[in-house]
Design a protein around this motif. Sequence first.
Motif, mmCIF file in Angstrom:
data_model
loop_
_atom_site.group_PDB
_atom_site.id
_atom_site.type_symbol
_atom_site.label_atom_id
_atom_site.label_comp_id
_atom_site.label_asym_id
_atom_site.label_seq_id
_atom_site.Cartn_x
_atom_site.Cartn_y
_atom_site.Cartn_z
ATOM 1 N N VAL A 89 46.575 47.295 27.548
ATOM 2 C CA VAL A 89 46.015 46.903 28.837
ATOM 3 C C VAL A 89 44.737 47.700 29.051
ATOM 4 O O VAL A 89 44.771 48.926 29.159
ATOM 5 N N ALA A 90 43.612 46.995 29.099
ATOM 6 C CA ALA A 90 42.318 47.636 29.332
ATOM 7 C C ALA A 90 42.101 47.792 30.828
ATOM 8 O O ALA A 90 42.242 46.823 31.587
ATOM 9 N N HIS B 24 37.124 43.566 21.477
ATOM 10 C CA HIS B 24 37.891 43.733 22.723
ATOM 11 C C HIS B 24 39.147 42.872 22.606
ATOM 12 O O HIS B 24 39.144 41.695 22.956
ATOM 13 N N ASP B 25 40.216 43.462 22.074
ATOM 14 C CA ASP B 25 41.437 42.707 21.768
ATOM 15 C C ASP B 25 42.621 43.191 22.601
ATOM 16 O O ASP B 25 43.657 43.557 22.075
ATOM 17 N N TYR B 26 42.448 43.173 23.893
ATOM 18 C CA TYR B 26 43.475 43.655 24.809
ATOM 19 C C TYR B 26 44.253 42.474 25.379
ATOM 20 O O TYR B 26 43.682 41.411 25.618
ATOM 21 N N ALA B 27 45.545 42.667 25.598
ATOM 22 C CA ALA B 27 46.378 41.600 26.147
ATOM 23 C C ALA B 27 45.995 41.294 27.595
ATOM 24 O O ALA B 27 46.064 40.144 28.030
ATOM 25 N N PHE B 28 45.594 42.335 28.327
ATOM 26 C CA PHE B 28 45.180 42.186 29.716
ATOM 27 C C PHE B 28 43.953 43.063 29.945
ATOM 28 O O PHE B 28 43.857 44.157 29.382
ATOM 29 N N THR B 29 43.059 42.576 30.796
ATOM 30 C CA THR B 29 41.895 43.364 31.188
ATOM 31 C C THR B 29 41.843 43.390 32.712
ATOM 32 O O THR B 29 41.799 42.343 33.360
ATOM 33 N N PHE B 30 41.896 44.608 33.247
ATOM 34 C CA PHE B 30 41.790 44.800 34.687
ATOM 35 C C PHE B 30 40.500 45.542 34.978
ATOM 36 O O PHE B 30 40.130 46.470 34.254
ATOM 37 N N VAL B 31 39.818 45.128 36.044
ATOM 38 C CA VAL B 31 38.585 45.775 36.484
ATOM 39 C C VAL B 31 38.846 46.382 37.855
ATOM 40 O O VAL B 31 39.274 45.686 38.776
ATOM 41 N N THR B 32 38.607 47.685 37.967
ATOM 42 C CA THR B 32 38.780 48.358 39.247
ATOM 43 C C THR B 32 37.515 48.171 40.091
ATOM 44 O O THR B 32 36.415 48.493 39.652
ATOM 45 N N ALA B 33 37.708 47.614 41.264
ATOM 46 C CA ALA B 33 36.582 47.383 42.171
ATOM 47 C C ALA B 33 36.034 48.722 42.667
ATOM 48 O O ALA B 33 36.799 49.656 42.917
ATOM 49 N N PRO C 266 38.934 37.036 29.914
ATOM 50 C CA PRO C 266 39.623 36.945 31.204
ATOM 51 C C PRO C 266 39.925 38.330 31.763
ATOM 52 O O PRO C 266 40.295 39.238 31.014
ATOM 53 N N TYR C 267 39.766 38.471 33.065
ATOM 54 C CA TYR C 267 40.046 39.754 33.706
ATOM 55 C C TYR C 267 40.512 39.504 35.127
ATOM 56 O O TYR C 267 40.322 38.423 35.679
ATOM 57 N N VAL C 268 41.126 40.527 35.696
ATOM 58 C CA VAL C 268 41.537 40.489 37.091
ATOM 59 C C VAL C 268 40.866 41.660 37.785
ATOM 60 O O VAL C 268 40.946 42.799 37.304
ATOM 61 N N LEU C 269 40.208 41.371 38.898
ATOM 62 C CA LEU C 269 39.572 42.409 39.703
ATOM 63 C C LEU C 269 40.621 42.990 40.639
ATOM 64 O O LEU C 269 41.268 42.250 41.391
ATOM 65 N N LEU C 270 40.812 44.297 40.563
ATOM 66 C CA LEU C 270 41.790 44.991 41.398
ATOM 67 C C LEU C 270 41.062 45.711 42.525
ATOM 68 O O LEU C 270 40.156 46.502 42.271
ATOM 69 N N GLU D 227 48.188 49.042 46.602
ATOM 70 C CA GLU D 227 47.780 47.626 46.556
ATOM 71 C C GLU D 227 47.432 47.212 45.125
ATOM 72 O O GLU D 227 47.824 46.134 44.675
ATOM 73 N N ARG D 228 46.734 48.070 44.412
ATOM 74 C CA ARG D 228 46.382 47.766 43.019
ATOM 75 C C ARG D 228 47.632 47.702 42.145
ATOM 76 O O ARG D 228 47.741 46.833 41.285
ATOM 77 N N LEU D 229 48.573 48.607 42.369
ATOM 78 C CA LEU D 229 49.818 48.579 41.594
ATOM 79 C C LEU D 229 50.569 47.279 41.839
ATOM 80 O O LEU D 229 51.103 46.679 40.892
ATOM 81 N N ARG D 230 50.608 46.810 43.082
ATOM 82 C CA ARG D 230 51.280 45.539 43.386
ATOM 83 C C ARG D 230 50.572 44.373 42.702
ATOM 84 O O ARG D 230 51.223 43.461 42.192
ATOM 85 N N GLN D 231 49.242 44.403 42.672
ATOM 86 C CA GLN D 231 48.495 43.331 42.006
ATOM 87 C C GLN D 231 48.825 43.282 40.522
ATOM 88 O O GLN D 231 49.030 42.211 39.953
ATOM 89 N N VAL D 232 48.881 44.461 39.892
ATOM 90 C CA VAL D 232 49.190 44.514 38.454
ATOM 91 C C VAL D 232 50.631 44.079 38.211
ATOM 92 O O VAL D 232 50.897 43.290 37.300
ATOM 93 N N GLU D 233 51.559 44.557 39.030
ATOM 94 C CA GLU D 233 52.971 44.213 38.829
ATOM 95 C C GLU D 233 53.185 42.707 38.968
ATOM 96 O O GLU D 233 54.012 42.121 38.263
ATOM 97 N N ALA D 234 52.430 42.057 39.846
ATOM 98 C CA ALA D 234 52.543 40.615 39.989
ATOM 99 C C ALA D 234 52.157 39.892 38.698
ATOM 100 O O ALA D 234 52.665 38.817 38.399
ATOM 101 N N LEU D 235 51.291 40.510 37.903
ATOM 102 C CA LEU D 235 50.851 39.895 36.648
ATOM 103 C C LEU D 235 51.669 40.350 35.440
ATOM 104 O O LEU D 235 51.958 39.562 34.543
ATOM 105 N N LEU D 236 52.032 41.619 35.400
ATOM 106 C CA LEU D 236 52.747 42.156 34.235
ATOM 107 C C LEU D 236 54.264 42.039 34.377
ATOM 108 O O LEU D 236 54.984 42.169 33.382
ATOM 109 N N GLY D 237 54.742 41.846 35.592
ATOM 110 C CA GLY D 237 56.179 41.788 35.821
ATOM 111 C C GLY D 237 56.719 43.122 36.288
ATOM 112 O O GLY D 237 56.034 44.140 36.269
ATOM 113 N N ALA D 238 57.966 43.104 36.679
ATOM 114 C CA ALA D 238 58.599 44.315 37.200
ATOM 115 C C ALA D 238 58.788 45.349 36.104
ATOM 116 O O ALA D 238 58.888 45.009 34.928
ATOM 117 N N ALA D 239 58.881 46.599 36.525
ATOM 118 C CA ALA D 239 59.068 47.703 35.572
ATOM 119 C C ALA D 239 60.445 47.667 34.968
ATOM 120 O O ALA D 239 61.372 47.143 35.499
#
Length: 173
Positions: free
Chosen positions: A8-9, A107-116, A151-155, A161-173
């Motif tokens: 996860v980038a 850039h071979d990451y399964a997920f890419t998140f960008v911190t606003a 593809p990326y998601v802006l957090l 709030e950012r943790l909830r956004q990521v968990e919605a995409l990656l699933g529960a711990a």
Amino acid sequence: MSGAVQRVAILGAESSGKSTLAEALAAHYGSVWVPEYLREFVDTHARVPFESDQYPIARTQRAREDAAAARATRFLFCDTTPLMTALYSRQYWGRVDPQLARLDGSHDYAFTFVTAPDGPWEPDGLQRESEEVRQKVHRMLVQTLDARAIPYVLLAGSLPERLRQVEALLGAA
């Protein structure tokens, strides 16, 4: 791919919460994270990098990812990638070393998140420059990801709030 560790980038401009988020995600998912090597480089050398340091910094970052992948479970959270090193090379020297460009291109990451860059900008010794540079680098990052069709998601928002956004995409711990 069941059981394989997904990288996860976590990308973003200076002072946008990448390290805090990467560490929190690793704790949340019971895995590991790869701290940004640039911070260690600046502390160890007591200076900002020269242009000739950029490729070795990115190569070390990637090598540390590879080593950490063996200790990760489910996800490996990467606090920056060679893509950010290349962006900062363009910002400060107007070009990217060919070796760094090749590394950046993988850039071979399964997920890419960008911190606003929506929190307060905070100076951090040698490593951080200004709010203006932070906003410019953020724009460069988003433009680069769009141009490469990565593809990326802006957090945005607070850490919870950012943790909830990521968990919605990656699933529960």
